[in-house]
Design a protein around this motif. Structure first.
Motif, PDB file in Angstrom:
ATOM      1  N   GLU A   1       0.847  -1.184   0.000  1.00  0.00           N
ATOM      2  CA  GLU A   1       0.000   0.000   0.000  1.00  0.00           C
ATOM      3  C   GLU A   1       0.889   1.241   0.000  1.00  0.00           C
ATOM      4  O   GLU A   1       1.810   1.358   0.816  1.00  0.00           O
ATOM      5  CB  GLU A   1      -0.926   0.024   1.221  1.00  0.00           C
ATOM      6  CG  GLU A   1      -1.878   1.222   1.167  1.00  0.00           C
ATOM      7  CD  GLU A   1      -3.005   1.130   2.176  1.00  0.00           C
ATOM      8  OE1 GLU A   1      -2.848   0.399   3.171  1.00  0.00           O
ATOM      9  OE2 GLU A   1      -4.029   1.787   1.956  1.00  0.00           O
ATOM     10  N   SER A   2       0.584   2.160  -0.915  1.00  0.00           N
ATOM     11  CA  SER A   2       1.293   3.444  -0.954  1.00  0.00           C
ATOM     12  C   SER A   2       0.527   4.456  -0.130  1.00  0.00           C
ATOM     13  O   SER A   2      -0.708   4.506  -0.181  1.00  0.00           O
ATOM     14  CB  SER A   2       1.410   3.958  -2.396  1.00  0.00           C
ATOM     15  OG  SER A   2       2.195   3.085  -3.165  1.00  0.00           O
ATOM     16  N   LYS A   3       1.238   5.256   0.630  1.00  0.00           N
ATOM     17  CA  LYS A   3       0.611   6.296   1.444  1.00  0.00           C
ATOM     18  C   LYS A   3       1.515   7.522   1.456  1.00  0.00           C
ATOM     19  O   LYS A   3       2.732   7.399   1.372  1.00  0.00           O
ATOM     20  CB  LYS A   3       0.438   5.819   2.892  1.00  0.00           C
ATOM     21  CG  LYS A   3      -0.757   4.926   3.117  1.00  0.00           C
ATOM     22  CD  LYS A   3      -0.837   4.512   4.579  1.00  0.00           C
ATOM     23  CE  LYS A   3      -2.044   3.606   4.812  1.00  0.00           C
ATOM     24  NZ  LYS A   3      -1.980   2.951   6.124  1.00  0.00           N
ATOM     25  N   MET A   4       0.876   8.680   1.602  1.00  0.00           N
ATOM     26  CA  MET A   4       1.648   9.898   1.781  1.00  0.00           C
ATOM     27  C   MET A   4       2.063   9.979   3.251  1.00  0.00           C
ATOM     28  O   MET A   4       1.233   9.825   4.143  1.00  0.00           O
ATOM     29  CB  MET A   4       0.813  11.127   1.426  1.00  0.00           C
ATOM     30  CG  MET A   4       0.520  11.281  -0.059  1.00  0.00           C
ATOM     31  SD  MET A   4       2.003  11.493  -1.070  1.00  0.00           S
ATOM     32  CE  MET A   4       2.414  13.202  -0.659  1.00  0.00           C
ATOM     33  N   ALA A   5       3.347  10.179   3.486  1.00  0.00           N
ATOM     34  CA  ALA A   5       3.849  10.347   4.854  1.00  0.00           C
ATOM     35  C   ALA A   5       4.856  11.482   4.829  1.00  0.00           C
ATOM     36  O   ALA A   5       5.860  11.408   4.118  1.00  0.00           O
ATOM     37  CB  ALA A   5       4.495   9.059   5.360  1.00  0.00           C
ATOM     38  N   ASP A   6       4.570  12.540   5.568  1.00  0.00           N
ATOM     39  CA  ASP A   6       5.437  13.722   5.602  1.00  0.00           C
ATOM     40  C   ASP A   6       5.682  14.262   4.197  1.00  0.00           C
ATOM     41  O   ASP A   6       6.806  14.650   3.854  1.00  0.00           O
ATOM     42  CB  ASP A   6       6.781  13.387   6.287  1.00  0.00           C
ATOM     43  CG  ASP A   6       6.583  12.946   7.729  1.00  0.00           C
ATOM     44  OD1 ASP A   6       5.659  13.484   8.376  1.00  0.00           O
ATOM     45  OD2 ASP A   6       7.332  12.072   8.201  1.00  0.00           O
TER      46      ASP A   6
END
Ligand SMILES: [Cu+2]
Length: 163
Positions: free
Chosen positions: A85-90
């Motif tokens: 799963e790809s997620k936006m983090a910072d």
């Protein structure tokens, strides 16, 4: 006029590819399959660019029965396959393995797409060229295992990040 002729040629080429699919696709379109109550549709593998070692497979999963989970995937087209799963983090797109598999709930489409859930192909054994296909084996917690044919689509932006 020239554009029309070219489109016709491209379409003819696409049809030629579709008619030479390997056995196992049955009477279903490439990119579609079912395992028990679980339906898989719109499956597509991202073409690789040049020597890029990784690719990803996207698809939509639904169930006509009880809740299930996609727990594993494999293909001879890559040395390792992981559910990601790809997620936006910072402010940075990062991806990580999905713990416990990808949930499929009744009445809801589980969509694997660029920037979200995907089946990560790590270390492709040969470049994936648009218009080709790869075999893919999916294992569901309840619905069991299904082998399918996945068409190779365009190399899309949005999944170019590395580990
Ligand atoms: Cu990934």
């Amino acid at each position: 006029m020239i554009r029309t002729i070219l489109s016709g040629a491209v379409l003819a080429a696409s049809l030629a590819v579709a008619s030479t699919l390997p056995a196992g696709a049955h009477d279903m379109e490439p990119g579609m399959a079912h395992a028990g109550d679980v339906m898989i549709h719109g499956a597509v593998a991202r073409a690789t660019i040049g020597p890029a070692p990784n690719s990803a497979v996207f698809m939509t999963l639904t169930t006509e029965g009880e809740a299930d989970r996609l727990v594993a995937a494999s293909t001879p087209a890559a040395r390792m396959v992981e559910l990601h799963e790809s997620k936006m983090a910072d402010g940075v797109m990062q991806m990580s393995p999905v713990e416990g598999g990808i949930a499929i709930e009744p009445g809801t489409e589980t969509v694997l797409k660029p920037g979200g859930l995907h089946i990560m192909l790590m270390g492709v054994t040969a470049p994936l060229e648009e218009g080709g296909t790869i075999p893919l084996t999916l294992t569901f917690e309840k619905a069991g295992t299904v082998e399918m044919v996945v068409p190779i689509g365009k190399a899309t932006a949005g999944h170019g990040h590395s580990h």
